[in-house]
Design an enzyme around this catalytic site. Structure first.
Site, short mmCIF file in Angstrom:
data_model
loop_
_atom_site.label_atom_id
_atom_site.label_comp_id
_atom_site.label_asym_id
_atom_site.label_seq_id
_atom_site.Cartn_x
_atom_site.Cartn_y
_atom_site.Cartn_z
N SER A 94 0.84 -1.20 0.00
CA SER A 94 0.00 0.00 0.00
C SER A 94 0.88 1.25 0.00
CB SER A 94 -0.90 0.01 1.24
OG SER A 94 -1.64 -1.19 1.33
N1 SAH Z 1 -0.35 -4.72 4.37
C1 SAH Z 1 0.31 -5.10 3.16
C2 SAH Z 1 -0.58 -4.88 1.95
C3 SAH Z 1 -0.65 -6.10 1.13
S1 SAH Z 1 -1.87 -6.11 -0.14
C4 SAH Z 1 1.66 -4.42 3.03
O1 SAH Z 1 2.03 -3.62 3.89
O2 SAH Z 1 2.38 -4.72 2.08
C5 SAH Z 1 -3.10 -7.16 0.54
C6 SAH Z 1 -2.70 -8.55 0.91
O3 SAH Z 1 -3.88 -9.22 1.35
C7 SAH Z 1 -2.13 -9.40 -0.21
O4 SAH Z 1 -0.87 -9.89 0.15
C8 SAH Z 1 -3.14 -10.54 -0.36
O5 SAH Z 1 -2.55 -11.80 -0.69
C9 SAH Z 1 -3.75 -10.57 1.03
N2 SAH Z 1 -5.07 -11.22 1.09
C10 SAH Z 1 -6.09 -11.15 0.20
N3 SAH Z 1 -7.13 -11.88 0.62
C11 SAH Z 1 -6.78 -12.44 1.82
C12 SAH Z 1 -7.42 -13.29 2.76
N4 SAH Z 1 -8.66 -13.75 2.58
N5 SAH Z 1 -6.75 -13.66 3.86
C13 SAH Z 1 -5.48 -13.22 4.09
N6 SAH Z 1 -4.82 -12.40 3.25
C14 SAH Z 1 -5.45 -12.00 2.13
#
Ligand code: SAH
Length: 217
Positions: free
Chosen positions: A68
């Site tokens: 993000s």
């Molecule tokens: N907080 C992260 C943002 C990652 S983007 C950072 O600082 O980089 C969102 C993430 O959510 C992705 O890695 C994706 O694989 C994960 N995601 C999507 N659906 C999910 C679910 N049902 N359970 C756990 N993780 C999930």
């Protein structure tokens, strides 16, 4: 820790500029600004794009996912801490672990859930390199939350849901807050608070996140 690529990016001045930009975009919580200043975002992205790590933009982290933007991480963290003390937090969507690292600077106990195993492993290594040890990683589907660790003073979901998963609301402590993007077309950040009488739901900023997907891989 291995040598960081591009010494300029690690400089205090660069990170100071990021904090100035965050202030301008409405981030006022000094604790959040200090944590954002401290965590080196360039260590969480591939070396090839590290030079862009301090731009206010999401960046690819592999597996079709993104880290993000700094503004979004700061905004969600600020919303999470806006009221009362927060000792225990659950993050859904670990990704590269950047948001978890920022939370770890501010909160004593952090749980984080990721559905893509190799991303979670990478995030675990990233935090270990920064000597952050009080984050617990779980390879799990965030729709169900992580009841074993709850109740939580705060839950932060980093992927968009079409509707708010009941399990996440149920794992909030009374007085706890869930910050989550909701919507299929337009997406809005919602803050859901658990009160002794039930839940309140406040729609905040328009946002753009990757989807919350079912199951683990
Ligand atoms: N907080 C992260 C943002 C990652 S983007 C950072 O600082 O980089 C969102 C993430 O959510 C992705 O890695 C994706 O694989 C994960 N995601 C999507 N659906 C999910 C679910 N049902 N359970 C756990 N993780 C999930």
């Amino acid at each position: 820790m291995s040598a960081s690529p591009g010494i300029g990016m690690t400089s205090d001045r660069t990170r100071g500029r990021v904090v100035d930009a965050l202030r301008k975009s409405g981030i006022s919580d000094e604790r959040v600004l200090a944590a954002m200043r401290e965590i080196p975002r360039h260590l969480f992205v591939e070396p090839g794009i590290a030079s862009r790590a301090y731009e206010d933009t999401p960046l690819p982290i592999g597996h079709g996912q993104t880290i993000s933007s700094p503004t979004i991480v700061a905004l969600m963290t600020q919303l999470l801490l806006e009221k009362g003390p927060v000792a225990k937090v659950l993050e859904v969507g670990t990704g590269c672990g950047y948001q978890a690292a920022v939370l770890a600077k501010l909160v004593r106990e952090v749980y984080t859930l990721e559905r893509i195993a190799p991303l979670m492993d990478k995030a675990r290594r990233n935090l270990r390199d920064l000597r952050i040890y009080h984050v617990r990683f779980k390879h799990a589907d965030g729709h169900r939350g992580y009841p074993e660790g709850g109740p939580y003073d705060g839950i932060l979901c980093a992927a968009t849901a079409s509707h708010v998963p009941e399990a996440l609301k149920e794992q909030l402590a009374v007085g706890g807050r869930l910050v989550i993007p909701v919507g299929t077309g337009e997406q809005w950040l919602h803050v859901i608070e658990r009160t002794s009488a039930g839940f309140t739901d406040t729609k905040r900023d328009a946002v753009r996140f990757v989807p919350l997907l079912p199951g683990i891989v």
